[in-house]
Design a protein around this motif. Structure first.
Motif, PDB file in Angstrom:
ATOM      1  N   ILE A 143       0.846  -1.199   0.000  1.00  0.00           N
ATOM      2  CA  ILE A 143       0.000   0.000   0.000  1.00  0.00           C
ATOM      3  C   ILE A 143       0.880   1.246   0.000  1.00  0.00           C
ATOM      4  N   ASP A 144       1.950   1.222   0.783  1.00  0.00           N
ATOM      5  CA  ASP A 144       2.872   2.356   0.794  1.00  0.00           C
ATOM      6  C   ASP A 144       3.541   2.544  -0.562  1.00  0.00           C
ATOM      7  N   ARG A 145       3.896   1.457  -1.246  1.00  0.00           N
ATOM      8  CA  ARG A 145       4.476   1.567  -2.579  1.00  0.00           C
ATOM      9  C   ARG A 145       3.463   2.160  -3.549  1.00  0.00           C
ATOM     10  N   LEU A 146       2.227   1.731  -3.437  1.00  0.00           N
ATOM     11  CA  LEU A 146       1.176   2.259  -4.301  1.00  0.00           C
ATOM     12  C   LEU A 146       0.978   3.760  -4.061  1.00  0.00           C
ATOM     13  N   LEU A 147       1.003   4.169  -2.803  1.00  0.00           N
ATOM     14  CA  LEU A 147       0.885   5.595  -2.491  1.00  0.00           C
ATOM     15  C   LEU A 147       2.056   6.379  -3.075  1.00  0.00           C
ATOM     16  N   ALA A 148       3.259   5.820  -3.002  1.00  0.00           N
ATOM     17  CA  ALA A 148       4.431   6.490  -3.573  1.00  0.00           C
ATOM     18  C   ALA A 148       4.266   6.645  -5.084  1.00  0.00           C
ATOM     19  N   MET A 149       3.736   5.617  -5.754  1.00  0.00           N
ATOM     20  CA  MET A 149       3.489   5.698  -7.192  1.00  0.00           C
ATOM     21  C   MET A 149       2.472   6.790  -7.495  1.00  0.00           C
ATOM     22  N   LEU A 150       1.415   6.851  -6.700  1.00  0.00           N
ATOM     23  CA  LEU A 150       0.361   7.833  -6.909  1.00  0.00           C
ATOM     24  C   LEU A 150       0.890   9.257  -6.737  1.00  0.00           C
ATOM     25  N   VAL A 151       1.705   9.477  -5.732  1.00  0.00           N
ATOM     26  CA  VAL A 151       2.277  10.804  -5.500  1.00  0.00           C
ATOM     27  C   VAL A 151       3.202  11.183  -6.655  1.00  0.00           C
ATOM     28  N   ALA A 152       4.019  10.237  -7.121  1.00  0.00           N
ATOM     29  CA  ALA A 152       4.928  10.511  -8.242  1.00  0.00           C
ATOM     30  C   ALA A 152       4.140  10.864  -9.502  1.00  0.00           C
ATOM     31  N   LEU A 153       3.102  10.099  -9.799  1.00  0.00           N
ATOM     32  CA  LEU A 153       2.294  10.379 -10.988  1.00  0.00           C
ATOM     33  C   LEU A 153       1.555  11.706 -10.872  1.00  0.00           C
ATOM     34  N   THR A 154       1.049  12.012  -9.682  1.00  0.00           N
ATOM     35  CA  THR A 154       0.354  13.275  -9.477  1.00  0.00           C
ATOM     36  C   THR A 154       1.292  14.454  -9.696  1.00  0.00           C
ATOM     37  N   SER A 155       2.522  14.344  -9.218  1.00  0.00           N
ATOM     38  CA  SER A 155       3.478  15.435  -9.429  1.00  0.00           C
ATOM     39  C   SER A 155       3.815  15.581 -10.907  1.00  0.00           C
ATOM     40  N   GLU A 156       3.921  14.466 -11.627  1.00  0.00           N
ATOM     41  CA  GLU A 156       4.177  14.536 -13.067  1.00  0.00           C
ATOM     42  C   GLU A 156       3.023  15.216 -13.805  1.00  0.00           C
ATOM     43  N   VAL A 157       1.789  14.871 -13.448  1.00  0.00           N
ATOM     44  CA  VAL A 157       0.619  15.483 -14.085  1.00  0.00           C
ATOM     45  C   VAL A 157       0.600  16.987 -13.812  1.00  0.00           C
ATOM     46  N   SER A 158       0.936  17.380 -12.604  1.00  0.00           N
ATOM     47  CA  SER A 158       0.959  18.797 -12.261  1.00  0.00           C
ATOM     48  C   SER A 158       1.984  19.545 -13.101  1.00  0.00           C
ATOM     49  N   VAL A 159       3.169  18.984 -13.238  1.00  0.00           N
ATOM     50  CA  VAL A 159       4.223  19.613 -14.036  1.00  0.00           C
ATOM     51  C   VAL A 159       3.794  19.701 -15.499  1.00  0.00           C
ATOM     52  N   LEU A 160       3.223  18.643 -16.020  1.00  0.00           N
ATOM     53  CA  LEU A 160       2.783  18.648 -17.417  1.00  0.00           C
ATOM     54  C   LEU A 160       1.678  19.675 -17.663  1.00  0.00           C
ATOM     55  N   ALA A 161       0.756  19.807 -16.728  1.00  0.00           N
ATOM     56  CA  ALA A 161      -0.305  20.809 -16.872  1.00  0.00           C
ATOM     57  C   ALA A 161       0.288  22.218 -16.911  1.00  0.00           C
ATOM     58  N   ASP A 162       1.278  22.472 -16.062  1.00  0.00           N
ATOM     59  CA  ASP A 162       1.951  23.779 -16.082  1.00  0.00           C
ATOM     60  C   ASP A 162       2.655  24.008 -17.408  1.00  0.00           C
ATOM     61  N   ARG A 163       3.288  22.978 -17.933  1.00  0.00           N
ATOM     62  CA  ARG A 163       4.009  23.117 -19.205  1.00  0.00           C
ATOM     63  C   ARG A 163       3.038  23.373 -20.361  1.00  0.00           C
ATOM     64  N   VAL A 164       1.899  22.707 -20.373  1.00  0.00           N
ATOM     65  CA  VAL A 164       0.901  22.938 -21.416  1.00  0.00           C
ATOM     66  C   VAL A 164       0.405  24.379 -21.348  1.00  0.00           C
ATOM     67  N   ALA A 165       0.125  24.852 -20.143  1.00  0.00           N
ATOM     68  CA  ALA A 165      -0.335  26.234 -19.992  1.00  0.00           C
ATOM     69  C   ALA A 165       0.723  27.213 -20.490  1.00  0.00           C
ATOM     70  N   THR A 166       1.985  26.934 -20.190  1.00  0.00           N
ATOM     71  CA  THR A 166       3.074  27.793 -20.655  1.00  0.00           C
ATOM     72  C   THR A 166       3.165  27.777 -22.176  1.00  0.00           C
ATOM     73  N   LEU A 167       3.065  26.599 -22.772  1.00  0.00           N
ATOM     74  CA  LEU A 167       3.123  26.497 -24.237  1.00  0.00           C
ATOM     75  C   LEU A 167       1.961  27.230 -24.890  1.00  0.00           C
ATOM     76  N   GLU A 168       0.777  27.136 -24.312  1.00  0.00           N
ATOM     77  CA  GLU A 168      -0.372  27.860 -24.854  1.00  0.00           C
ATOM     78  C   GLU A 168      -0.137  29.365 -24.785  1.00  0.00           C
ATOM     79  N   THR A 169       0.416  29.820 -23.681  1.00  0.00           N
ATOM     80  CA  THR A 169       0.678  31.247 -23.521  1.00  0.00           C
ATOM     81  C   THR A 169       1.748  31.723 -24.500  1.00  0.00           C
ATOM     82  N   LEU A 170       2.844  30.981 -24.583  1.00  0.00           N
ATOM     83  CA  LEU A 170       3.949  31.391 -25.461  1.00  0.00           C
ATOM     84  C   LEU A 170       3.577  31.315 -26.938  1.00  0.00           C
TER      85      LEU A 170
END
Length: 112
Positions: free
Chosen positions: A25-52
């Motif tokens: 369960i702890d490993r699964l939570l670690a995977m979920l946190v890692a994926l959530t951080s990746e999604v957050s970074v990607l969303a920021d990058r998409v917003a930046t690309l749209e703006t630029l």
């Protein structure tokens, strides 16, 4: 001019935090946190690309890819899923699939 921040350490010192009695369960939570951080970074990058690019926010959502692009995306998505779940697949090797794969199939078909 401000000084750049020092880089984060590559390895965290100390033991991993435990939130549940079951280590899986702890490993699964670690995977979920890692994926959530990746999604957050990607969303920021998409917003930046749209703006630029000057197309404005939401333009990416309005894009309709052609068949070739959809096929490339599907292949990339399948490769990502394989990488994310590789650790779980190793644990499942040699076990009877049971209801697990049926449930995954129902999720993929949108039945759940």
């Amino acid at each position: 001019m401000t000084e750049p921040l020092p880089p984060f350490p590559r390895r965290v010192k100390g033991a991993r935090p435990r939130f549940h009695d079951e280590p899986a369960i702890d490993r699964l939570l670690a995977m979920l946190v890692a994926l959530t951080s990746e999604v957050s970074v990607l969303a920021d990058r998409v917003a930046t690309l749209e703006t630029l690019s000057g197309v404005g926010h939401g333009a990416v959502d309005a894009h309709v890819p052609d068949l070739a692009e959809r096929e490339r995306r599907e292949a990339r998505r399948e490769a990502l899923i394989a990488r994310v779940f590789a650790a779980l697949e190793v644990e499942l090797e040699g076990e009877e699939p049971g209801d697990y794969w049926e449930t995954i199939g129902r999720i993929e078909r949108g039945e759940l």
